[in-house]
Design a protein around this motif. Structure first.
Motif, PDB file in Angstrom:
ATOM      1  N   HIS A  17      -4.760  12.363   4.397  1.00 14.85           N
ATOM      2  CA  HIS A  17      -4.124  12.142   3.090  1.00 14.85           C
ATOM      3  C   HIS A  17      -2.597  12.135   3.167  1.00 14.85           C
ATOM      4  O   HIS A  17      -2.006  12.997   3.812  1.00 14.85           O
TER       5      HIS A  17
ATOM      6  N   VAL B  10      -2.820   0.769   5.668  1.00 15.47           N
ATOM      7  CA  VAL B  10      -4.108   0.959   4.987  1.00 15.47           C
ATOM      8  C   VAL B  10      -4.922  -0.328   5.072  1.00 15.47           C
ATOM      9  O   VAL B  10      -6.126  -0.302   5.304  1.00 15.47           O
TER      10      VAL B  10
ATOM     11  N   LYS C  23      -7.070  -0.912   7.956  1.00 16.72           N
ATOM     12  CA  LYS C  23      -8.237  -0.028   8.018  1.00 16.72           C
ATOM     13  C   LYS C  23      -7.978   1.285   8.754  1.00 16.72           C
ATOM     14  O   LYS C  23      -8.900   1.945   9.206  1.00 16.72           O
TER      15      LYS C  23
ATOM     16  N   LYS D  49      -5.683   7.740   3.377  1.00 16.09           N
ATOM     17  CA  LYS D  49      -5.687   7.563   1.929  1.00 16.09           C
ATOM     18  C   LYS D  49      -4.287   7.969   1.452  1.00 16.09           C
ATOM     19  O   LYS D  49      -3.870   9.105   1.695  1.00 16.09           O
TER      20      LYS D  49
ATOM     21  N   LEU E  45      -6.778  12.046  -4.202  1.00 12.44           N
ATOM     22  CA  LEU E  45      -7.081  11.468  -2.883  1.00 12.44           C
ATOM     23  C   LEU E  45      -8.265  12.189  -2.236  1.00 12.44           C
ATOM     24  O   LEU E  45      -9.140  11.564  -1.637  1.00 12.44           O
TER      25      LEU E  45
ATOM     26  N   LEU F  12     -11.719  10.981  -3.352  1.00 15.94           N
ATOM     27  CA  LEU F  12     -12.144   9.586  -3.143  1.00 15.94           C
ATOM     28  C   LEU F  12     -13.173   9.514  -2.030  1.00 15.94           C
ATOM     29  O   LEU F  12     -13.030  10.185  -1.009  1.00 15.94           O
TER      30      LEU F  12
ATOM     31  N   GLU G  28     -14.024   6.651  -0.348  1.00 15.21           N
ATOM     32  CA  GLU G  28     -13.627   5.743   0.748  1.00 15.21           C
ATOM     33  C   GLU G  28     -12.652   6.453   1.689  1.00 15.21           C
ATOM     34  O   GLU G  28     -11.994   7.421   1.293  1.00 15.21           O
TER      35      GLU G  28
ATOM     36  N   ASN H 238     -10.180   4.900   3.172  1.00 15.27           N
ATOM     37  CA  ASN H 238      -9.044   4.012   3.328  1.00 15.27           C
ATOM     38  C   ASN H 238      -8.579   3.595   1.934  1.00 15.27           C
ATOM     39  O   ASN H 238      -9.332   2.959   1.194  1.00 15.27           O
ATOM     40  N   HIS H 239      -7.352   3.985   1.573  1.00 15.25           N
ATOM     41  CA  HIS H 239      -6.971   3.762   0.176  1.00 15.25           C
ATOM     42  C   HIS H 239      -5.452   3.775   0.049  1.00 15.25           C
ATOM     43  O   HIS H 239      -4.773   4.560   0.694  1.00 15.25           O
ATOM     44  N   TYR H 240      -4.928   2.903  -0.821  1.00 16.62           N
ATOM     45  CA  TYR H 240      -3.492   2.961  -1.127  1.00 16.62           C
ATOM     46  C   TYR H 240      -3.284   2.634  -2.585  1.00 16.62           C
ATOM     47  O   TYR H 240      -3.869   1.684  -3.114  1.00 16.62           O
ATOM     48  N   ASP H 241      -2.452   3.438  -3.231  1.00 16.07           N
ATOM     49  CA  ASP H 241      -2.128   3.155  -4.627  1.00 16.07           C
ATOM     50  C   ASP H 241      -0.677   3.566  -4.895  1.00 16.07           C
ATOM     51  O   ASP H 241      -0.097   4.380  -4.157  1.00 16.07           O
TER      52      ASP H 241
END
Ligand code: UD1
Length: 344
Positions: A121, A167, A170, A174, A253, A256, A258, A260-263
């Motif tokens: 994270h 991200v 892959k 996160k 985070l 979540l 998944e 693999n994540h970006y925001d």
């Protein structure tokens, strides 16, 4: 066992407040800082405030061997919050390489280490500076970014893109980039706050230093902008609210599914206040008049910017709670505590 969080730049202004909120939320934070823009006494103050020992590592986040050692010593790190960056806009124009090297270099080291050590994270400090002079207000996260006005601003854009690319590739990371509006205020204890080295660039520490007699007068940078009172408008966010947003982002985070994540999330109050409103509110909470003059506009200043903070509420369950008055009162309490310390 509490989750271990590495707070890079944790001795700094926003980092130190976030350290406190992490601890209060049951995490086990450790600070990594080179003290290039922070003082060692912050650690002592954090100990006094939290009534706990503070784990900290002194060194440069850009130094891969040092970071390897820190992560190895810590062991099972749940998340990293990355505040460690240079942030003086004017200096970045004069010394662009210093900014690119440090701000981008430290992120690259970190992402490599996070991947190698499977740290899942990341919360990254970005800035509303990426919006430049926006065409539409308030700004949402989908408001287009404008070409950066300074190398500092450019490093924030580039770092956001680097995280997004990582991200997208892959990598098992996160991440959330928080775009801060204008942080101000201090911890209500009066024990931690902003410690600008030299003359402050930002409005609120300049105001409190003038009120404390450290500086003679505040210059208001222009009063003929097309705003209600002619002065620039910003979204001033209390640093304690801002610190709490990091904890909320981490919690989000962690939940979540998944890997693999970006925001990207705006962190502001959703309201704009002018420079004159800041001055008037400060005079009210401090009970004393502020010595100010109207001067020329500052190069590169944006006329008006404030956040649409709906996404923060919807996605991470965060909204600001403290007001401009609270922030100015806390900043003033902090400034006065510094003055007392100096006279002892
Ligand atoms: C500045 C940075 C921004 C950074 C942010 C971090 C610039 C151009 N932008 O934003 O990239 O992310 O700090 O907090 O430096 N003001 C005065 N007199 C002063 C100081 C400020 O009138 O002595 C006014 C400014 O014109 C502005 C407002 O106060 O309207 C806030 O200024 P500041 O605190 O420097 O923040 P920003 O310029 O919004």
């Amino acid at each position: 066992m509490s989750k271990k969080i590495l707070v890079l730049g944790g001795a700094g202004y926003i980092g130190s407040h976030t350290y406190v909120e992490l601890l209060e939320s049951g995490y086990d934070p450790a600070i990594v800082d080179d003290f290039s823009n922070a003082e060692h006494k912050v650690i002592e103050r954090l100990k006094a405030l939290t009534q706990r020992d503070v784990r900290f590592y002194e060194g440069d986040c850009n130094d891969a061997a040092f970071m390897e050692k820190v992560i190895g010593t810590e062991g099972d790190v749940h998340a990293v919050i990355h505040f460690a960056a240079f942030k003086a806009v004017g200096e970045s124009v004069e010394k662009p390489l210093k900014y690119y090297e440090n701000n981008i270099g430290s992120l690259l080291v970190l992402l490599n280490k996070m991947t190698a050590h499977q740290i899942p994270h990341l919360v990254f400090s970005s800035s509303c500076t990426v919006y430049g002079e926006p065409d539409k207000l308030p700004v949402t996260e989908s408001t287009p970014r404008k070409p950066a006005e300074s190398p500092y601003g450019n490093t924030k854009q580039i770092c956001e893109d680097i995280i997004a690319d990582c991200v997208r590739s892959k990598a098992a990371i996160k991440a959330i980039a928080l775009r801060y509006f204008n942080p101000m205020g201090a911890h209500p204890s009066g024990l931690i706050g902003e410690l600008p080295i030299g003359a402050p660039n930002n409005l609120v520490p300049f105001v409190t230093q003038v009120a404390a007699g450290v500086r003679e007068k505040l210059t208001v940078f222009g009063n003929d902008y097309p705003t209600p009172d002619g002065t620039c408008v910003r979204d001033y966010i209390h640093v304690v609210d801002l610190a709490k947003a990091h904890v909320k982002a981490l919690e989000h985070l962690s939940h979540l599914n998944e890997s693999n994540h970006y925001d990207i999330i705006n962190i502001g109050t959703g309201e704009g206040n002018s420079v004159m409103e800041v001055i008037k509110t400060f005079e009210k909470v401090s009970g004393q008049p502020l010595n100010y003059v109207i001067g020329p506009k500052r190069d590169g200043d944006v006329e008006t910017v404030y956040a649409n903070a709906d996404k923060a509420k919807q996605v991470i369950g965060w909204t600001s709670e403290l007001t401009l008055e609270d922030g100015l009162r806390d900043a003033w309490r902090w400034q006065q505590s510094l003055k007392e310390e100096d006279s002892q």
